[in-house]
Every structure is written in structure tokens, then in C-alpha cells.
Motif scaffolding. Sequence first.
Motif, PDB file in Angstrom:
ATOM      1  N   CYS A  79       0.845  -1.197   0.000  1.00 34.45           N
ATOM      2  CA  CYS A  79       0.000   0.000   0.000  1.00 34.45           C
ATOM      3  C   CYS A  79       0.880   1.247   0.000  1.00 34.45           C
ATOM      4  O   CYS A  79       1.834   1.336   0.779  1.00 34.45           O
ATOM      5  N   GLY A 117      -0.638   4.295   0.259  1.00 32.56           N
ATOM      6  CA  GLY A 117      -1.494   5.352   0.792  1.00 32.56           C
ATOM      7  C   GLY A 117      -0.726   6.189   1.810  1.00 32.56           C
ATOM      8  O   GLY A 117       0.406   5.844   2.187  1.00 32.56           O
ATOM      9  N   THR A 118      -1.324   7.253   2.268  1.00 33.09           N
ATOM     10  CA  THR A 118      -0.628   8.221   3.116  1.00 33.09           C
ATOM     11  C   THR A 118      -0.051   7.597   4.392  1.00 33.09           C
ATOM     12  O   THR A 118       1.124   7.797   4.710  1.00 33.09           O
ATOM     13  N   SER A 119      -0.856   6.832   5.115  1.00 34.02           N
ATOM     14  CA  SER A 119      -0.372   6.248   6.377  1.00 34.02           C
ATOM     15  C   SER A 119       0.779   5.282   6.134  1.00 34.02           C
ATOM     16  O   SER A 119       1.798   5.314   6.832  1.00 34.02           O
ATOM     17  N   CYS A 120       0.619   4.424   5.145  1.00 35.82           N
ATOM     18  CA  CYS A 120       1.668   3.438   4.869  1.00 35.82           C
ATOM     19  C   CYS A 120       2.936   4.129   4.362  1.00 35.82           C
ATOM     20  O   CYS A 120       4.043   3.753   4.739  1.00 35.82           O
ATOM     21  N   CYS A 137      -4.878   2.335  -0.931  1.00 34.70           N
ATOM     22  CA  CYS A 137      -5.192   1.999   0.459  1.00 34.70           C
ATOM     23  C   CYS A 137      -6.358   1.019   0.517  1.00 34.70           C
ATOM     24  O   CYS A 137      -7.437   1.301   0.009  1.00 34.70           O
ATOM     25  N   PRO A 138      -6.152  -0.151   1.148  1.00 33.80           N
ATOM     26  CA  PRO A 138      -7.263  -1.092   1.286  1.00 33.80           C
ATOM     27  C   PRO A 138      -8.145  -0.789   2.490  1.00 33.80           C
ATOM     28  O   PRO A 138      -9.078  -1.537   2.786  1.00 33.80           O
ATOM     29  N   GLY A 139      -7.827   0.295   3.219  1.00 27.91           N
ATOM     30  CA  GLY A 139      -8.667   0.692   4.347  1.00 27.91           C
ATOM     31  C   GLY A 139      -8.231   0.136   5.684  1.00 27.91           C
ATOM     32  O   GLY A 139      -8.988   0.166   6.640  1.00 27.91           O
ATOM     33  N   ASN A 140      -7.024  -0.382   5.752  1.00 26.39           N
ATOM     34  CA  ASN A 140      -6.514  -0.944   7.002  1.00 26.39           C
ATOM     35  C   ASN A 140      -5.409  -0.060   7.579  1.00 26.39           C
ATOM     36  O   ASN A 140      -4.390  -0.552   8.063  1.00 26.39           O
ATOM     37  N   CYS A 141      -5.624   1.244   7.525  1.00 25.91           N
ATOM     38  CA  CYS A 141      -4.579   2.204   7.882  1.00 25.91           C
ATOM     39  C   CYS A 141      -4.090   2.020   9.320  1.00 25.91           C
ATOM     40  O   CYS A 141      -2.935   2.339   9.625  1.00 25.91           O
ATOM     41  N   VAL A 146       1.154  -1.718   5.287  1.00 23.99           N
ATOM     42  CA  VAL A 146       0.416  -2.912   4.903  1.00 23.99           C
ATOM     43  C   VAL A 146       0.932  -3.474   3.577  1.00 23.99           C
ATOM     44  O   VAL A 146       1.230  -2.733   2.655  1.00 23.99           O
TER      45      VAL A 146
HETATM   46  S1  FES Z   1      -2.764   3.970   3.827  1.00 24.66           S
HETATM   47 FE1  FES Z   1      -2.122   1.915   3.757  1.00 24.66          FE
HETATM   48  S2  FES Z   1      -3.792   0.809   4.541  1.00 24.66           S
HETATM   49 FE2  FES Z   1      -4.514   2.837   4.420  1.00 24.66          FE
END
Ligand code: FES
Length: 155
Positions: A74, A76-79, A115-119, A124
Motif C-alpha cells: 500500500c 497510501g498516506t499512512s503506509c 489503500c485497502p482501508g486498514n490504515c 500494509v
Molecule cells: S494507507 Fe495503507 S492501509 Fe490505508
Amino acid sequence: MTDVANIISRYKRAPESLLPVLKDIQKEQGYITPRDAAEVSEELDIPVSRIYGVATFYDHFKFIEPAKYEITVCDGTSCYALGAERIIHALEEELGVKRGGRTEDGLFSLDTGKCPGNCAQAPVMMVGDELHGDITPEEAVEIVRGLERPGEGSK
Ligand code: FES
């Protein structure tokens, strides 16, 4: 090989059947071959270029046989904030492929994804549909090393 004629027979023989036909081929075979596209073109009377134009618009469709293990990190921002790039680099080194690539033996593909929604579990990594959360680059490499290769017994 998927029976494209059988799939087409489920729908009206008309251009508006293109998407459901492509979805069924993707679902049953995992990807769409040039031969499938040619057959759909002939049966639905749609130019092959239009079929690829429609199919490439959707992320869902694939045109090469999927790897046995589709690894997606992932981004996404958090990852990203928690080290997704380091995981990707570690896996690129381990597998000898760059992101977006696949190993020559067809066993592994490596890519980044949405992002699969598991931030809450960031960073992830997905192996197919299996999610691995809160992982380090070293753990990601260990997970990949633990995947069964042909000729090996179950681990
Ligand atoms: S940003 Fe990676 S799971 Fe949401």
C-alpha cells in the motif's frame, strides 16, 4: 483456456455486451489474452483497439497471466509515512524486480497499490487477498521467503 464463445452466448451479441463479457473472461481466466480480444471483436463487432481502450480504462482488467503471488504494498498516506518505500525497496532487492514487474518464473509480481482501508495496521502489504499489517521491510522479506515454491511441500 476460457471458452469465450460460451461467455458471449450468455449475452446479447451487441457492442453493449462488451463490459460484462470482459468481466466474465477476467473472472474465469484471470486475464484477457490477445486471442480473447480478437474473438470478442469478431463476435460483438467491435474493433480490437476499442476493446483495449475500454479494458485499459478499468484497473480491474489484466492482459498477462497473473503471477502466482501478487504482492502489493500500500502506498497510501499512512503506509507511506510509516515506511512503505523501504518495504518496496527490500522486496525489489529480494525478488530482483522493480515495482510493476514480475519475476521471470511468473511466481511473483510486485507493485504498489491503493489503500485497502486498514490504515490502523500501516504499513500494509497484500499477498493476493491476504493482508499483512504493521510489518517491517525485514518481515516483508521473510513473508515472501515463506511462500511455497513449486516442488516444495507446504510450510
Ligand atoms: S494507507 Fe495503507 S492501509 Fe490505508
